[in-house]
Design a protein around this motif. Structure first.
Motif, PDB file in Angstrom:
ATOM      1  N   LEU A 102      13.730  14.826   1.718  1.00  0.00           N
ATOM      2  CA  LEU A 102      13.938  13.423   1.368  1.00  0.00           C
ATOM      3  C   LEU A 102      14.336  12.556   2.587  1.00  0.00           C
ATOM      4  CD1 LEU A 102      13.737  11.619  -1.021  1.00  0.00           C
ATOM      5  CD2 LEU A 102      16.095  12.294  -1.634  1.00  0.00           C
ATOM      6  N   GLU A 103      15.136  12.938   3.179  1.00  0.00           N
ATOM      7  CA  GLU A 103      15.859  12.137   4.432  1.00  0.00           C
ATOM      8  C   GLU A 103      14.683  11.724   5.558  1.00  0.00           C
ATOM      9  OE1 GLU A 103      18.481  14.299   6.886  1.00  0.00           O
ATOM     10  OE2 GLU A 103      18.971  12.620   8.168  1.00  0.00           O
ATOM     11  N   LYS A 104      13.833  12.601   5.296  1.00  0.00           N
ATOM     12  CA  LYS A 104      12.598  12.404   6.360  1.00  0.00           C
ATOM     13  C   LYS A 104      11.708  11.433   5.738  1.00  0.00           C
ATOM     14  CE  LYS A 104      11.257  17.104   8.158  1.00  0.00           C
ATOM     15  NZ  LYS A 104      10.295  17.945   8.401  1.00  0.00           N
ATOM     16  N   TRP A 105      11.371  11.624   4.345  1.00  0.00           N
ATOM     17  CA  TRP A 105      10.585  10.702   3.694  1.00  0.00           C
ATOM     18  C   TRP A 105      11.087   9.068   3.771  1.00  0.00           C
ATOM     19  CZ3 TRP A 105       9.461  14.870  -0.298  1.00  0.00           C
ATOM     20  CH2 TRP A 105       8.346  15.811   0.091  1.00  0.00           C
ATOM     21  N   GLN A 106      12.530   9.240   3.655  1.00  0.00           N
ATOM     22  CA  GLN A 106      13.333   8.125   3.545  1.00  0.00           C
ATOM     23  C   GLN A 106      13.019   7.300   4.979  1.00  0.00           C
ATOM     24  OE1 GLN A 106      17.249   7.890   1.157  1.00  0.00           O
ATOM     25  NE2 GLN A 106      17.656   7.667   3.471  1.00  0.00           N
ATOM     26  N   ALA A 108      10.715   7.802   7.256  1.00  0.00           N
ATOM     27  CA  ALA A 108       9.343   7.464   7.556  1.00  0.00           C
ATOM     28  C   ALA A 108       8.805   6.148   6.935  1.00  0.00           C
ATOM     29  CB  ALA A 108       8.411   8.830   7.031  1.00  0.00           C
ATOM     30  N   GLU A 109       9.381   5.738   6.156  1.00  0.00           N
ATOM     31  CA  GLU A 109       9.031   4.482   5.294  1.00  0.00           C
ATOM     32  C   GLU A 109       7.489   4.060   5.062  1.00  0.00           C
ATOM     33  OE1 GLU A 109      10.760   1.048   7.737  1.00  0.00           O
ATOM     34  OE2 GLU A 109      12.313   2.269   7.591  1.00  0.00           O
ATOM     35  N   LEU A 110       7.286   5.259   4.427  1.00  0.00           N
ATOM     36  CA  LEU A 110       5.784   5.261   3.793  1.00  0.00           C
ATOM     37  C   LEU A 110       5.488   4.356   2.662  1.00  0.00           C
ATOM     38  CD1 LEU A 110       6.042   9.102   3.873  1.00  0.00           C
ATOM     39  CD2 LEU A 110       4.219   7.968   5.544  1.00  0.00           C
ATOM     40  N   GLY A 111       5.622   3.230   2.811  1.00  0.00           N
ATOM     41  CA  GLY A 111       5.703   2.386   1.530  1.00  0.00           C
ATOM     42  C   GLY A 111       7.248   2.661   0.916  1.00  0.00           C
ATOM     43  N   SER A 112       6.992   3.126  -0.481  1.00  0.00           N
ATOM     44  CA  SER A 112       8.352   3.278  -1.040  1.00  0.00           C
ATOM     45  C   SER A 112       8.682   4.707  -0.898  1.00  0.00           C
ATOM     46  CB  SER A 112       8.247   2.786  -2.479  1.00  0.00           C
ATOM     47  OG  SER A 112       7.325   3.520  -3.109  1.00  0.00           O
ATOM     48  N   THR A 113      10.136   4.956  -0.679  1.00  0.00           N
ATOM     49  CA  THR A 113      10.631   6.279  -0.993  1.00  0.00           C
ATOM     50  C   THR A 113      10.458   6.995  -2.243  1.00  0.00           C
ATOM     51  OG1 THR A 113      12.263   5.620   0.839  1.00  0.00           O
ATOM     52  CG2 THR A 113      12.561   7.736  -0.365  1.00  0.00           C
ATOM     53  N   PRO A 114      10.035   8.068  -2.439  1.00  0.00           N
ATOM     54  CA  PRO A 114       9.889   8.648  -3.872  1.00  0.00           C
ATOM     55  C   PRO A 114      11.164   9.559  -4.362  1.00  0.00           C
ATOM     56  CG  PRO A 114       9.168  10.257  -2.218  1.00  0.00           C
ATOM     57  CD  PRO A 114       9.395   9.209  -1.344  1.00  0.00           C
ATOM     58  N   GLU A 270       1.727  17.954   3.234  1.00  0.00           N
ATOM     59  CA  GLU A 270       0.692  17.400   2.514  1.00  0.00           C
ATOM     60  C   GLU A 270       0.973  16.192   1.520  1.00  0.00           C
ATOM     61  OE1 GLU A 270      -1.665  20.557   0.848  1.00  0.00           O
ATOM     62  OE2 GLU A 270      -0.785  22.106   2.398  1.00  0.00           O
ATOM     63  N   ILE A 271       2.389  16.110   1.594  1.00  0.00           N
ATOM     64  CA  ILE A 271       2.655  14.884   0.681  1.00  0.00           C
ATOM     65  C   ILE A 271       2.510  13.537   1.189  1.00  0.00           C
ATOM     66  CG2 ILE A 271       4.509  13.953  -0.973  1.00  0.00           C
ATOM     67  CD1 ILE A 271       3.456  16.279  -2.164  1.00  0.00           C
ATOM     68  N   ASN A 272       2.748  13.637   2.416  1.00  0.00           N
ATOM     69  CA  ASN A 272       2.700  12.202   3.064  1.00  0.00           C
ATOM     70  C   ASN A 272       1.934  11.309   2.773  1.00  0.00           C
ATOM     71  OD1 ASN A 272       5.060  13.393   4.112  1.00  0.00           O
ATOM     72  ND2 ASN A 272       4.690  13.050   6.226  1.00  0.00           N
ATOM     73  N   PRO A 273       0.557  11.749   3.073  1.00  0.00           N
ATOM     74  CA  PRO A 273      -0.604  10.649   2.723  1.00  0.00           C
ATOM     75  C   PRO A 273      -0.605  10.368   1.366  1.00  0.00           C
ATOM     76  CG  PRO A 273      -1.496  13.111   3.484  1.00  0.00           C
ATOM     77  CD  PRO A 273      -0.106  13.014   3.389  1.00  0.00           C
ATOM     78  N   LEU A 274      -0.004  10.930   0.281  1.00  0.00           N
ATOM     79  CA  LEU A 274      -0.147  10.416  -1.029  1.00  0.00           C
ATOM     80  C   LEU A 274       0.789   9.306  -1.039  1.00  0.00           C
ATOM     81  CD1 LEU A 274      -0.092  13.871  -2.912  1.00  0.00           C
ATOM     82  CD2 LEU A 274      -1.911  12.386  -2.263  1.00  0.00           C
ATOM     83  N   LEU A 275       1.862   9.189  -0.177  1.00  0.00           N
ATOM     84  CA  LEU A 275       3.076   8.169  -0.436  1.00  0.00           C
ATOM     85  C   LEU A 275       2.531   6.832   0.054  1.00  0.00           C
ATOM     86  CD1 LEU A 275       5.891  10.404   0.406  1.00  0.00           C
ATOM     87  CD2 LEU A 275       5.100   9.922  -1.855  1.00  0.00           C
ATOM     88  N   THR A 276       1.466   6.750   0.637  1.00  0.00           N
ATOM     89  CA  THR A 276       0.920   5.490   1.020  1.00  0.00           C
ATOM     90  C   THR A 276       0.126   4.641   0.156  1.00  0.00           C
ATOM     91  OG1 THR A 276      -0.530   6.657   2.331  1.00  0.00           O
ATOM     92  CG2 THR A 276       1.345   6.015   3.596  1.00  0.00           C
ATOM     93  N   LEU A 277      -0.147   3.525   0.203  1.00  0.00           N
ATOM     94  CA  LEU A 277      -1.104   2.787  -0.622  1.00  0.00           C
ATOM     95  C   LEU A 277      -2.612   3.160   0.078  1.00  0.00           C
ATOM     96  CD1 LEU A 277       0.851  -0.552  -1.036  1.00  0.00           C
ATOM     97  CD2 LEU A 277       0.509   1.217  -2.710  1.00  0.00           C
ATOM     98  N   PRO A 278      -3.413   3.079  -0.597  1.00  0.00           N
ATOM     99  CA  PRO A 278      -3.485   2.497  -2.054  1.00  0.00           C
ATOM    100  C   PRO A 278      -3.226   3.799  -3.188  1.00  0.00           C
ATOM    101  CG  PRO A 278      -5.816   3.242  -1.188  1.00  0.00           C
ATOM    102  CD  PRO A 278      -4.968   3.305  -0.116  1.00  0.00           C
TER     103      PRO A 278
END
Ligand code: C2E
Ligand code: MG
Ligand code: MG
Ligand code: MG
Length: 289
Positions: A102-106, A108-114, A270-278
Motif C-alpha cells: 500500500l505504501e508503494k501504491w501511495q 506511486a500516485e497512480l491517480g487515487s490511492t486504492p 499487475e494491479i498498477n495499470p488498473l489504478l490509472t484512468l480511464p
C-alpha cells in the motif's frame, strides 16, 4: 473396516482417518517451515465501483506455493494455522506485507490511492494489543489509515463482544475501517451491528452465485443492501462471476463488487495499470456488450 479385536482399545479403525491425520500433521510441519522461510505471497483482487467501473479498493489474499504440492488454498491451511496458533506470525506477515504494498501504491500516485482490505482471523483480532499492532504497522509505512480496511467475520466479532468493542473503537479512532466478511453466513446478532463501529458489509458469495434467478437469494441480497443503507454502511458483493450478477447488483443499489467477472486475485505488479484512468472495467458494465 474392523481392526483386529485383540489389538488394544481401538476396535473400529479406519485407515482413511489415519491418512487424514498424517496429512494434517505434515501440513502443520510444512506450515512451520513456510513461516520460517517466508514462503507466502499476497495476491490482490480489485473491488469495483459498479456505477463507474473504477477500482476503488483491493483485497489482499494470501498464497502459499508448497515446494512439492504446489499451491495450497487458504481455505485448507488457514484453519490449520488457526488451530495451531501459527496464524499469529502468518497474519503479522500478511499485515506487514500488505501495508508495504500500500505504501508503494501511495507513493506511486497512480491517480487515487486504492483502499486495501486485509483479512484478519478471529484469533489475531482477539490479541489484546491488536489495535496497537495495527497502529505500529501503519506508522512504520507512513500510511493514510483511511486507506486500510480490516475484514473480520461476524463470528469473530461475537466471540468476546466487550473486548471486541474496545478494539473496534481504537481502530476507528486510528481511522481504520472494518468490513464484515462473508456477511450472513456466520453467527451474529443484528443488535451488535448497531453497537459496533463497522463500516461495510460484504455479501457472501453463496448469496451471489444464483443471482439473478434464485428468489431466496434475491430477497437476502436486497435485505442486506437495505440494512446497509439504513445503517449507513458500505456494501460489497463477493464472488461476482457474470455480467448478469453485476448488473443485477448495481440495479439493486449495491455500490461495490469483486469477483472473477472483473479479475481474479493477481500479484501486486499487475494491479498498477488498473489504478490509472480511464476506469478499467467500465465497458464490462455496459448492458449491450
Ligand atoms: P474471503 O476473505 O471471503 O475471500 C474471498 C475468496 O473468494 C478468495 O478465495 C477469492 O480468491 C475468492 N473469489 C473471489 N472472487 C471469486 C469468484 O468470482 N469466484 C470464486 N469461485 N471465488 C472467488 P481465497 O483467496 O482462496 O481465500 C479463501 C479464504 O481464505 C478467504 O475468504 C479468507 O477467509 C481466507 N484468507 C485468504 N487470505 C487470507 C489472509 O491473508 N489472512 C487470513 N486470516 N485469511 C485469509
Ligand atoms: Mg475477505
Ligand atoms: Mg468473504
Ligand atoms: Mg470466505
Amino acid at each position: 473396516q474392523r481392526a483386529r479385536q485383540d489389538g488394544g482399545g481401538c476396535r473400529f479403525f479406519r485407515p482413511e482417518i489415519l491418512a487424514q491425520l498424517q496429512r494434517r500433521l505434515s501440513l502443520e510441519r510444512e506450515l512451520q517451515m513456510a513461516v520460517e522461510n517466508q514462503a507466502f505471497s499476497l495476491c490482490y483482487q480489485p473491488q469495483v465501483d459498479l456505477a463507474t467501473g473504477r477500482v476503488t479498493g483491493l483485497e489482499a489474499l494470501i498464497r502459499w506455493r508448497h515446494p512439492s504440492r504446489g499451491p495450497v488454498a487458504p481455505d485448507v491451511f488457514i484453519p490449520v494455522a488457526e488451530e495451531t496458533g501459527q496464524i499469529l506470525p502468518i497474519g503479522q506477515w500478511v499485515l506487514g506485507e500488505a501495508c508495504r504494498q500500500l505504501e508503494k501504491w501511495q507513493a506511486a500516485e497512480l491517480g487515487s490511492t486504492p483502499n486495501l482490505a486485509v483479512n484478519i482471523s478471529a484469533f489475531q483480532f482477539r490479541q489484546r494489543n491488536f489495535a496497537d499492532i495495527a497502529q505500529r504497522v501503519i506508522e512504520h509505512h507512513q500510511l493514510n489509515p483511511e486507506r486500510l480496511e480490516l475484514e473480520i467475520t461476524e463470528t469473530a466479532l461475537m466471540q468476546d463482544p466487550d473486548s471486541t468493542l474496545k478494539t473496534l473503537k481504537k481502530l476507528r479512532d486510528l481511522g481504520v475501517s472494518i468490513s464484515l466478511d462473508d456477511f450472513g453466513t456466520g453467527y451474529s446478532s443484528l443488535s451488535y451491528l448497531k453497537r459496533f463501529p463497522v463500516n461495510a458489509l460484504k455479501i457472501d458469495k453463496s448469496f451471489v452465485d444464483d443471482l439473478p434467478l434464485d428468489l431466496d437469494d434475491i430477497a437476502i441480497v436486497r435485505a442486506i443492501i437495505a440494512l446497509a443503507e439504513r445503517l449507513k454502511l458500505n456494501v460489497v458483493a463477493e464472488g461476482v462471476e457474470t455480467r448478469e450478477q453485476a448488473l443485477f447488483l448495481r440495479d439493486e443499489g449495491c455500490q461495490l463488487a469483486q469477483g472473477y467477472f472483473f479479475l481474479r486475485p493477481v500479484p501486486g505488479v499487475e494491479i498498477n495499470p488498473l489504478l490509472t484512468l480511464p476506469p478499467p472495467f467500465v465497458s464490462r458494465l455496459r448492458r449491450d456488450c
